[in-house]
Motif scaffolding. Structure first.
Motif, PDB file in Angstrom:
ATOM      1  N   VAL A 264      23.050  19.713 -43.084  1.00  0.00           N
ATOM      2  CA  VAL A 264      24.386  20.173 -43.660  1.00  0.00           C
ATOM      3  C   VAL A 264      24.531  19.248 -44.996  1.00  0.00           C
ATOM      4  O   VAL A 264      24.613  19.753 -45.901  1.00  0.00           O
ATOM      5  CB  VAL A 264      25.568  20.412 -42.925  1.00  0.00           C
ATOM      6  CG1 VAL A 264      26.652  20.520 -43.736  1.00  0.00           C
ATOM      7  CG2 VAL A 264      25.179  21.431 -41.643  1.00  0.00           C
ATOM      8  N   ALA A 265      24.488  17.975 -44.735  1.00  0.00           N
ATOM      9  CA  ALA A 265      24.607  17.175 -45.781  1.00  0.00           C
ATOM     10  C   ALA A 265      23.676  17.258 -46.909  1.00  0.00           C
ATOM     11  O   ALA A 265      23.802  17.310 -48.072  1.00  0.00           O
ATOM     12  CB  ALA A 265      24.734  15.516 -45.207  1.00  0.00           C
ATOM     13  N   ASP A 266      22.389  17.557 -46.459  1.00  0.00           N
ATOM     14  CA  ASP A 266      21.196  17.585 -47.309  1.00  0.00           C
ATOM     15  C   ASP A 266      21.273  18.887 -48.381  1.00  0.00           C
ATOM     16  O   ASP A 266      21.179  18.687 -49.545  1.00  0.00           O
ATOM     17  CB  ASP A 266      19.831  17.778 -46.844  1.00  0.00           C
ATOM     18  CG  ASP A 266      18.669  17.896 -47.636  1.00  0.00           C
ATOM     19  OD1 ASP A 266      18.389  16.925 -48.605  1.00  0.00           O
ATOM     20  OD2 ASP A 266      17.871  18.831 -47.594  1.00  0.00           O
ATOM     21  N   VAL A 267      21.932  19.931 -47.624  1.00  0.00           N
ATOM     22  CA  VAL A 267      22.063  21.393 -48.377  1.00  0.00           C
ATOM     23  C   VAL A 267      23.394  21.102 -49.347  1.00  0.00           C
ATOM     24  O   VAL A 267      23.087  21.681 -50.582  1.00  0.00           O
ATOM     25  CB  VAL A 267      22.414  22.310 -47.353  1.00  0.00           C
ATOM     26  CG1 VAL A 267      22.992  23.487 -48.113  1.00  0.00           C
ATOM     27  CG2 VAL A 267      21.084  22.653 -46.497  1.00  0.00           C
ATOM     28  N   LEU A 268      24.371  20.287 -48.997  1.00  0.00           N
ATOM     29  CA  LEU A 268      25.403  19.984 -49.942  1.00  0.00           C
ATOM     30  C   LEU A 268      24.910  19.199 -51.066  1.00  0.00           C
ATOM     31  O   LEU A 268      25.249  19.523 -52.188  1.00  0.00           O
ATOM     32  CB  LEU A 268      26.587  19.410 -49.023  1.00  0.00           C
ATOM     33  CG  LEU A 268      27.348  19.955 -47.776  1.00  0.00           C
ATOM     34  CD1 LEU A 268      28.452  19.259 -47.390  1.00  0.00           C
ATOM     35  CD2 LEU A 268      28.281  21.172 -48.745  1.00  0.00           C
ATOM     36  N   HIS A 269      23.981  18.321 -50.889  1.00  0.00           N
ATOM     37  CA  HIS A 269      23.620  17.570 -51.939  1.00  0.00           C
ATOM     38  C   HIS A 269      22.738  18.329 -53.012  1.00  0.00           C
ATOM     39  O   HIS A 269      22.735  18.370 -54.256  1.00  0.00           O
ATOM     40  CB  HIS A 269      22.610  16.330 -51.405  1.00  0.00           C
ATOM     41  CG  HIS A 269      22.020  15.773 -52.580  1.00  0.00           C
ATOM     42  ND1 HIS A 269      20.957  15.799 -53.425  1.00  0.00           N
ATOM     43  CD2 HIS A 269      22.493  14.532 -53.149  1.00  0.00           C
ATOM     44  CE1 HIS A 269      20.701  14.941 -54.214  1.00  0.00           C
ATOM     45  NE2 HIS A 269      21.831  14.193 -54.138  1.00  0.00           N
ATOM     46  N   ALA A 293      23.768   5.964 -44.089  1.00  0.00           N
ATOM     47  CA  ALA A 293      22.816   5.749 -44.992  1.00  0.00           C
ATOM     48  C   ALA A 293      22.514   7.046 -45.943  1.00  0.00           C
ATOM     49  O   ALA A 293      21.925   6.999 -46.977  1.00  0.00           O
ATOM     50  CB  ALA A 293      21.277   5.545 -44.458  1.00  0.00           C
ATOM     51  N   CYS A 294      23.333   8.204 -45.381  1.00  0.00           N
ATOM     52  CA  CYS A 294      23.277   9.434 -46.282  1.00  0.00           C
ATOM     53  C   CYS A 294      24.516   9.379 -47.207  1.00  0.00           C
ATOM     54  O   CYS A 294      25.534   9.339 -46.944  1.00  0.00           O
ATOM     55  CB  CYS A 294      23.703  10.553 -45.258  1.00  0.00           C
ATOM     56  SG  CYS A 294      23.413  12.252 -46.191  1.00  0.00           S
ATOM     57  N   GLU A 295      24.147   9.362 -48.606  1.00  0.00           N
ATOM     58  CA  GLU A 295      25.257   9.559 -49.843  1.00  0.00           C
ATOM     59  C   GLU A 295      26.222  10.547 -49.594  1.00  0.00           C
ATOM     60  O   GLU A 295      27.088  10.522 -50.212  1.00  0.00           O
ATOM     61  CB  GLU A 295      24.481   9.392 -50.980  1.00  0.00           C
ATOM     62  CG  GLU A 295      23.711  10.518 -51.346  1.00  0.00           C
ATOM     63  CD  GLU A 295      23.101  10.384 -52.665  1.00  0.00           C
ATOM     64  OE1 GLU A 295      24.092   9.948 -53.562  1.00  0.00           O
ATOM     65  OE2 GLU A 295      22.096  10.664 -53.124  1.00  0.00           O
ATOM     66  N   ASN A 296      25.837  11.673 -48.808  1.00  0.00           N
ATOM     67  CA  ASN A 296      26.695  12.991 -48.990  1.00  0.00           C
ATOM     68  C   ASN A 296      27.536  13.051 -47.477  1.00  0.00           C
ATOM     69  O   ASN A 296      28.189  14.045 -47.234  1.00  0.00           O
ATOM     70  CB  ASN A 296      26.075  14.199 -49.088  1.00  0.00           C
ATOM     71  CG  ASN A 296      25.465  14.278 -50.449  1.00  0.00           C
ATOM     72  OD1 ASN A 296      24.216  13.847 -50.998  1.00  0.00           O
ATOM     73  ND2 ASN A 296      26.083  15.095 -51.095  1.00  0.00           N
ATOM     74  N   ILE A 297      27.412  12.032 -46.756  1.00  0.00           N
ATOM     75  CA  ILE A 297      28.114  11.679 -45.543  1.00  0.00           C
ATOM     76  C   ILE A 297      29.272  10.712 -45.748  1.00  0.00           C
ATOM     77  O   ILE A 297      28.782   9.750 -46.073  1.00  0.00           O
ATOM     78  CB  ILE A 297      27.338  11.796 -44.538  1.00  0.00           C
ATOM     79  CG1 ILE A 297      26.498  12.870 -44.094  1.00  0.00           C
ATOM     80  CG2 ILE A 297      28.336  11.199 -43.349  1.00  0.00           C
ATOM     81  CD1 ILE A 297      25.825  13.012 -42.773  1.00  0.00           C
ATOM     82  N   ARG A 298      30.690  11.042 -45.112  1.00  0.00           N
ATOM     83  CA  ARG A 298      31.452   9.940 -44.930  1.00  0.00           C
ATOM     84  C   ARG A 298      31.708   9.782 -43.556  1.00  0.00           C
ATOM     85  O   ARG A 298      32.119  10.706 -43.076  1.00  0.00           O
ATOM     86  CB  ARG A 298      32.685  10.310 -45.597  1.00  0.00           C
ATOM     87  CG  ARG A 298      32.417  10.012 -47.207  1.00  0.00           C
ATOM     88  CD  ARG A 298      33.971   9.940 -48.095  1.00  0.00           C
ATOM     89  NE  ARG A 298      34.438  11.329 -48.040  1.00  0.00           N
ATOM     90  CZ  ARG A 298      34.702  12.130 -48.939  1.00  0.00           C
ATOM     91  NH1 ARG A 298      34.551  11.537 -50.269  1.00  0.00           N
ATOM     92  NH2 ARG A 298      35.343  13.376 -49.012  1.00  0.00           N
ATOM     93  N   TYR A 299      31.271   9.005 -42.711  1.00  0.00           N
ATOM     94  CA  TYR A 299      31.398   8.859 -41.390  1.00  0.00           C
ATOM     95  C   TYR A 299      32.440   7.915 -41.042  1.00  0.00           C
ATOM     96  O   TYR A 299      32.632   6.858 -41.337  1.00  0.00           O
ATOM     97  CB  TYR A 299      30.066   8.272 -40.493  1.00  0.00           C
ATOM     98  CG  TYR A 299      30.382   7.993 -39.112  1.00  0.00           C
ATOM     99  CD1 TYR A 299      30.582   8.988 -38.513  1.00  0.00           C
ATOM    100  CD2 TYR A 299      29.936   6.722 -38.544  1.00  0.00           C
ATOM    101  CE1 TYR A 299      30.788   8.716 -36.939  1.00  0.00           C
ATOM    102  CE2 TYR A 299      30.391   6.491 -37.206  1.00  0.00           C
ATOM    103  CZ  TYR A 299      30.603   7.498 -36.453  1.00  0.00           C
ATOM    104  OH  TYR A 299      30.870   7.351 -35.189  1.00  0.00           O
TER     105      TYR A 299
END
Length: 425
Positions: A264-269, A293-299
């Motif tokens: 999902v994060a990859d698709v958002l990017h 490590a994923c720039e489109n995720i805030r954990y």
């Protein structure tokens, strides 16, 4: 006053999924009308029940060495005003992480069952405690514990009170032909014990239609049956599009969900590098590193129920995911997540990215309460439309809320369950 004695692995809770389910399901019964026997480590929640008997695996093992523990907890109006047990009651140690990973080691499962059967953990104290409480009915949240099955059956025999079973998982509809050795023997035993439970039950509650149909195909119905969908408080804050885009996932991060969230994060990017997916929950260390490590995720990790309520109200899109791993998909057939009720009752645009064959996907498809996506290509187009069209998000939010009000409203479901239980007494 009708008094219920509840058996389950997890105690009533605002944080644990099974604890939330049972707390909500029986919330029309007042706390003084409920007592619970449970085996997990969390402290008693006195907003749900006033009487508890807690015995954990660790305490059971220590009982062999003469170590006594506090098992009985009772509400006291003078103790403290919050929902938890007094601090002096303590919290027993959790099972070590390395041992939890052996959950499906059937040598250890059989050893655990044997230890429960011979340990001097406090049978007499429990029996006296039950006699003093004097329940009118027994409610059992079915797991896959031989020990708990036998304890429930013995309590039914001793008290002569009607039994209500709650099935939220497919624990007792295992295909024995696919099992071998100790595993097959274990599931054959739990199957026989469930047959005995089913023989004497006055009512069985299921959390979805698919589960009910499969159980009744294997175990002929003996008493009443009802479907009580997972319930939640309905939001008092209507959705209003505007401001920054908040796409939120909360809940369980196990069973392969982390891979789906990263997709999902990859698709958002791809749609817009500025978009972010906010994730709340307890992730394994390796998954937490992947998220960070994923720039489109805030954990964000775990948050309490009060904080989560605020987070949900700020969301534009609430996300549910399941694994697409071929080894995991067969295990998801009866998956019906507790959070579905929370998402629908929140009145926010609800997107489910999951295989189409699960119980939750079939339910959401029939109810038309969520935007369903079952492949990555469709996910891109779906999220692109929702992110760029505020009116579409508003329409989907209103659809979700109507299904939440109809099928998942906490007060309505709990009152119905109370009426059905009282009718069998």
């Amino acid at each position: 006053m009708r008094k219920l004695l509840v058996f389950s692995h997890s105690g009533f809770s605002n944080e644990n999924a099974n604890g939330i389910t049972m707390k909500n399901l029986l919330s029309a019964f007042n706390p003084e009308e409920k007592a619970q026997v449970y085996c997990d480590v969390q402290p008693p929640d006195f907003t749900a029940a006033h009487h508890y008997f807690r015995i954990t695996d660790t305490q059971m093992v220590k009982a062999f060495f003469g170590k006594r523990a506090q098992h009985i907890f009772a509400y006291s109006p003078d103790a403290q005003p919050d929902s938890k047990a007094p601090s002096q009651s303590g919290s027993p140690k959790k099972i070590p992480g390395w041992l939890k990973k052996q959950k499906y080691n059937f040598w250890l499962k059989w050893l655990r069952e044997y230890l429960w059967s011979v340990s001097p953990w406090g049978h007499r104290r429990l029996k006296a405690w039950i006699r003093e409480f004097s329940p009118d009915a027994i409610v059992y949240m079915v797991g896959e514990s031989i020990f708990m099955d036998k304890l429930v059956l013995k309590t039914c025999k001793d008290t002569g009170k009607p039994l209500v079973l709650y099935n939220g998982e497919a624990f007792r509809i295992i295909d024995l032909k696919q099992r071998r050795g100790l595993e097959r023997a274990y599931y054959r035993k739990v199957e026989k014990l469930y047959g005995r439970l089913n023989e004497r039950t006055a009512m069985v509650i299921y959390n979805c239609e698919m589960l009910k149909n499969e159980y009744e195909a294997m175990y002929p119905r003996r008493g009443k049956a009802m479907i009580a969908y997972n319930s939640a408080e309905c939001s008092q804050v209507p959705y209003q599009p505007g401001g920054s885009m908040n796409i939120t996932y909360f809940g369980n991060l196990g069973v392969g969900r982390s891979d789906s969230l990263l997709k999902v994060a990859d698709v958002l990017h791809q749609i817009d590098p500025a978009l972010r997916l906010d994730i709340y929950g307890n992730a394994k260390a390796e998954d937490a590193k992947r998220f960070e490590a994923c720039e489109n995720i805030r954990y964000h990790g775990f948050v309490n129920a009060e904080r989560l309520r605020w987070i949900i109200e700020k969301a534009d899109i609430l996300l549910h995911v399941e694994s697409f791993d071929e080894n995991v998909i067969p295990k998801l057939k009866y998956a019906f997540s507790t959070k579905i009720a929370q998402c629908l009752c929140a009145g926010r645009c609800f997107v489910s990215f999951a295989p189409s064959g699960t119980a939750s996907s079939q339910y959401l498809n029939d109810a038309e309460g969520a935007v369903l996506v079952s492949d990555e290509q469709a996910l891109h187009e779906t999220l692109r439309k929702l992110v760029t069209d505020p009116q579409l998000r508003l329409e989907q939010a209103q659809k979700a809320f109507q299904i939440g009000l109809k099928n998942h409203r906490l007060q309505t479901t709990a009152q119905w369950v109370r009426e059905e239980i009282e009718a069998i007494l």
